[in-house]
Structures are given as structure tokens and as C-alpha cells.
Design a protein around this motif. Structure first.
Motif, PDB file in Angstrom:
ATOM      1  N   GLU A   1      24.587  32.487  31.367  1.00  0.00           N
ATOM      2  CA  GLU A   1      25.513  32.397  32.485  1.00  0.00           C
ATOM      3  C   GLU A   1      26.631  31.408  32.156  1.00  0.00           C
ATOM      4  O   GLU A   1      26.392  30.365  31.542  1.00  0.00           O
TER       5      GLU A   1
ATOM      6  N   PHE B   1      32.204  29.051  36.715  1.00  0.00           N
ATOM      7  CA  PHE B   1      33.602  28.690  36.921  1.00  0.00           C
ATOM      8  C   PHE B   1      33.723  27.931  38.236  1.00  0.00           C
ATOM      9  O   PHE B   1      33.369  28.447  39.297  1.00  0.00           O
TER      10      PHE B   1
ATOM     11  N   ILE C   1      38.931  34.964  36.446  1.00  0.00           N
ATOM     12  CA  ILE C   1      37.745  35.801  36.244  1.00  0.00           C
ATOM     13  C   ILE C   1      38.150  37.260  36.054  1.00  0.00           C
ATOM     14  O   ILE C   1      37.615  37.961  35.191  1.00  0.00           O
TER      15      ILE C   1
ATOM     16  N   TYR D   1      26.657  36.638  32.146  1.00  0.00           N
ATOM     17  CA  TYR D   1      27.184  36.589  33.511  1.00  0.00           C
ATOM     18  C   TYR D   1      28.358  35.623  33.619  1.00  0.00           C
ATOM     19  O   TYR D   1      28.343  34.545  33.017  1.00  0.00           O
ATOM     20  N   TYR D   2      29.366  36.023  34.398  1.00  0.00           N
ATOM     21  CA  TYR D   2      30.347  35.082  34.920  1.00  0.00           C
ATOM     22  C   TYR D   2      29.855  34.685  36.302  1.00  0.00           C
ATOM     23  O   TYR D   2      29.536  35.558  37.123  1.00  0.00           O
TER      24      TYR D   2
ATOM     25  N   ASP E   1      30.857  32.752  39.669  1.00  0.00           N
ATOM     26  CA  ASP E   1      31.969  32.224  40.465  1.00  0.00           C
ATOM     27  C   ASP E   1      31.409  31.294  41.538  1.00  0.00           C
ATOM     28  O   ASP E   1      30.721  31.744  42.462  1.00  0.00           O
TER      29      ASP E   1
ATOM     30  N   ILE F   1      32.824  31.713  24.897  1.00  0.00           N
ATOM     31  CA  ILE F   1      31.729  32.488  25.485  1.00  0.00           C
ATOM     32  C   ILE F   1      30.990  33.279  24.406  1.00  0.00           C
ATOM     33  O   ILE F   1      29.754  33.286  24.356  1.00  0.00           O
TER      34      ILE F   1
END
Length: 199
Positions: free
Chosen positions: A25, A28, A40, A72-73, A75, A189
Motif C-alpha cells: 500500500e 497519500f 492520484i 494499492y493507492y 487516499d 512505487i
């Protein structure tokens, strides 16, 4: 980086249980109007997958975007300008803290700060908080296209001074308009996904 699939897989509110993901993960964090959704979207190669709002503080949940079924991003709720009750802000803080403490798959925290301004008290607090929780945040200086190229070096220096950080901390100037900085973020990343220790 080639983005093949994107899915908003999990949305966690104040009372939600965090998902037990098995893939890395990348979180941000940033002030409510710093351009987090725009960043994103740029990293997902999508124009409007992450919702962009003219109303600061719209993101009130932790949103997990599954990218390529590989990572995963994440948020995190914005801070600073949101016109919400202090009690709600405190709960958001607890929610973020809980995530930083309890997510074993969190590899890196990207902290977004507007390159046009000195870091706010909230920015400094968030930076220190992330460090306290055991991570070395990477700074993304957003809205790069809003200043002249000749001003960038001075602006980055002001940002470093405001946060009290040295040259060992990575600062990436970024523009959602031109996508400058996107490749550098993707590289970080990719390296982590490929098995390097968390930054």
C-alpha cells in the motif's frame, strides 16, 4: 508504469475495520485543497477516477484503490481547510493514526504540500506524525505549473526549511496539468513493489 486495471476496492469510514490486504500500500496525505485527487488520477492514468471536488474536505474516508491487482493507492482524508466540526476532525485524525499504526502492508507515505506556499503548521504536524509512526515520508510539491520555472528551486528550499528537513528527504515537484514528476513517483512505487524495503 503501465496501468492495466484500477478499482476502488475498499472505502473505510470512522467506524470501519481496515482491510487485510496482501499487496503493498502507498498512502497519500495532504491538506484538503492540495490536489491529492488530481495526483492520484494522474498516477492511475485516469482523468476522474478519484473524485475531485471544489469543496475542500470532501474526502472523509480512507479509500483503497487496487492497481493492477498488484498494489494499492490509499487516499487519506485531507486536513486543514475542511469546514467540519473539531470533533469530526479529531475522529479523522484517529482514523489516519489507526491506519498508520495497523496496516502491515503500508510501504510508503507521500505527503503533498502546495509548492507555492510555506508549509503550514498542519503540514509540519503531519510530517512529524508520519515520522513518529515509523515512516520516512516522501514530499510531493504540488501545483508546480502555477509557478515559474525560475522559482522552483527557491520554492523547494522554502519547503525544506519550513518542514525542518535536509537533503536526505526526497522532494518531488509535481504538476497534475503537465504530469511532471509522475515518472519519479512511479519509479519509487515500482522499486518498492519489486521488493525493496519501505522508505
Amino acid at each position: 508504469m503501465i496501468i492495466k486495471t484500477v478499482e476502488l476496492e475498499t472505502v473505510c469510514g470512522i467506524t470501519s475495520t481496515l482491510p487485510e490486504n496482501i499487496n503493498p500500500e502507498f498512502a497519500f496525505a495532504g491538506k484538503s485543497n492540495v490536489g491529492k485527487s488530481s495526483l492520484i488520477n494522474a498516477l492511475m492514468n485516469r482523468k476522474s477516477f478519484a473524485r475531485i471536488s471544489s469543496q475542500p474536505g470532501k474526502t472523509q474516508t480512507i479509500n483503497f484503490y487496487n492497481i493492477n491487482d498488484a498494489f494499492y493507492y490509499v487516499d487519506l482524508p485531507g486536513y486543514g481547510y475542511a469546514k467540519v466540526a473539531l470533533e469530526v476532525k479529531a475522529k479523522w485524525g484517529k482514523m489516519i493514526e489507526n491506519y498508520l499504526h495497523k496496516s502491515p502492508m503500508l510501504r510508503c507515505v507521500f505527503l503533498l504540500i502546495d509548492i507555492r506556499h510555506e508549509p503550514s503548521v498542519n503540514d509540519k504536524t503531519m510530517y512529524d506524525w508520519v515520522v513518529y509512526n515509523g515512516y520516512h515520508p516522501i514530499i510531493i510539491a504540488t501545483k508546480l505549473d502555477k509557478i515559474k520555472r525560475s522559482q522552483v528551486q527557491k520554492a523547494v528550499k522554502t519547503l525544506r526549511t519550513g518542514l525542518g528537513i535536509g537533503s536526505d528527504v526526497i522532494v518531488i515537484p509535481f504538476s497534475a496539468e503537465t504530469k511532471q514528476g509522475r515518472e519519479e513517483i512511479w519509479d519509487i512505487i515500482s522499486e518498492s513493489v519489486n521488493g525493496l524495503d519501505k522508505e
